[in-house]
Scaffold this active site. Structure first.
Site, mmCIF file in Angstrom:
data_model
loop_
_atom_site.group_PDB
_atom_site.id
_atom_site.type_symbol
_atom_site.label_atom_id
_atom_site.label_comp_id
_atom_site.label_asym_id
_atom_site.label_seq_id
_atom_site.Cartn_x
_atom_site.Cartn_y
_atom_site.Cartn_z
ATOM 1 C CG ASP A 7 -0.401 0.228 2.517
ATOM 2 O OD1 ASP A 7 0.845 0.398 2.600
ATOM 3 O OD2 ASP A 7 -1.151 0.253 3.508
ATOM 4 C CB CYS A 64 0.426 -2.802 4.677
ATOM 5 S SG CYS A 64 0.129 -3.932 6.051
ATOM 6 C CB THR A 66 1.487 -3.167 11.036
ATOM 7 O OG1 THR A 66 0.279 -3.555 10.351
ATOM 8 C CG2 THR A 66 1.262 -1.861 11.778
ATOM 9 C CG HIS A 97 8.890 -25.975 11.352
ATOM 10 N ND1 HIS A 97 9.066 -25.940 12.720
ATOM 11 C CD2 HIS A 97 9.965 -26.655 10.856
ATOM 12 C CE1 HIS A 97 10.193 -26.568 13.035
ATOM 13 N NE2 HIS A 97 10.770 -27.002 11.917
ATOM 14 C CG HIS A 132 7.282 -29.556 10.043
ATOM 15 N ND1 HIS A 132 6.980 -29.062 11.288
ATOM 16 C CD2 HIS A 132 8.566 -30.000 10.100
ATOM 17 C CE1 HIS A 132 8.040 -29.176 12.070
ATOM 18 N NE2 HIS A 132 9.014 -29.748 11.376
#
Ligand code: RB5
Length: 150
Positions: A7, A64, A66, A97, A132
């Protein structure tokens, strides 16, 4: 082919990551945004995630402020396992994993050099499979509405 999107808050970091991909000779498709005008991250995160889910791209990177909004969006798309990483160890482990097929970064949280390390680790680490794979399959089942037995 790597899908990449950001963004307005993350345009500069996206350019840095694209430079890294260029240096490594890796092809990418940029799903926007292309300016620093305020925009809605779900539009761009969804485009990138859809491209990965549809097989148009092998993996995706979304950025973005965060990394949280982009990771939430990407993880709403069926078949996407998007990991928000702020350190290279998490980037390594989410490949090994979780077989994370998308990576989210927070441009306002993570410095450019650390972000580069994260991306390199995420690109270079293979999925370990084995036990996994069983757990990743359980995630896929949850996505289909089949929760694991208690
Ligand atoms: C934009 O201001 C900001 O909300 C966005 O970049 C992101 O951090 C959302 O999770």
């Amino acid at each position: 082919m790597i899908a990449i999107a950001c963004d307005h808050s993350a345009l500069e970091l996206k350019k840095e990551i694209e430079k890294l991909l260029d240096d490594r000779g890796l092809a990418y498709k940029d799903f926007g945004t292309h300016t620093t005008d305020s925009c809605h991250y779900p539009i761009y995160g969804y485009r990138a995630a859809k491209a990965v889910a549809d097989g148009e791209c092998d993996r995706g990177i979304v950025i973005c402020g965060t990394g949280i909004g982009m990771s939430l969006v990407a993880n709403k798309v069926e078949g996407i396992r998007c990991a928000l990483c702020g350190d290279p160890y998490s980037a390594k482990m989410t490949r090994a994993h979780n077989d994370a097929n998308m990576l989210a970064l927070g441009a306002r949280v993570t410095g450019v050099e650390v972000a580069r390390m994260i991306v390199e680790m995420w690109l270079d680490t293979p999925f370990e499979g084995g036990r996994h794979q069983t757990r990743v399959d359980m995630i896929t089942e949850i996505e289909k509405g089949n929760g694991p037995e208690q």
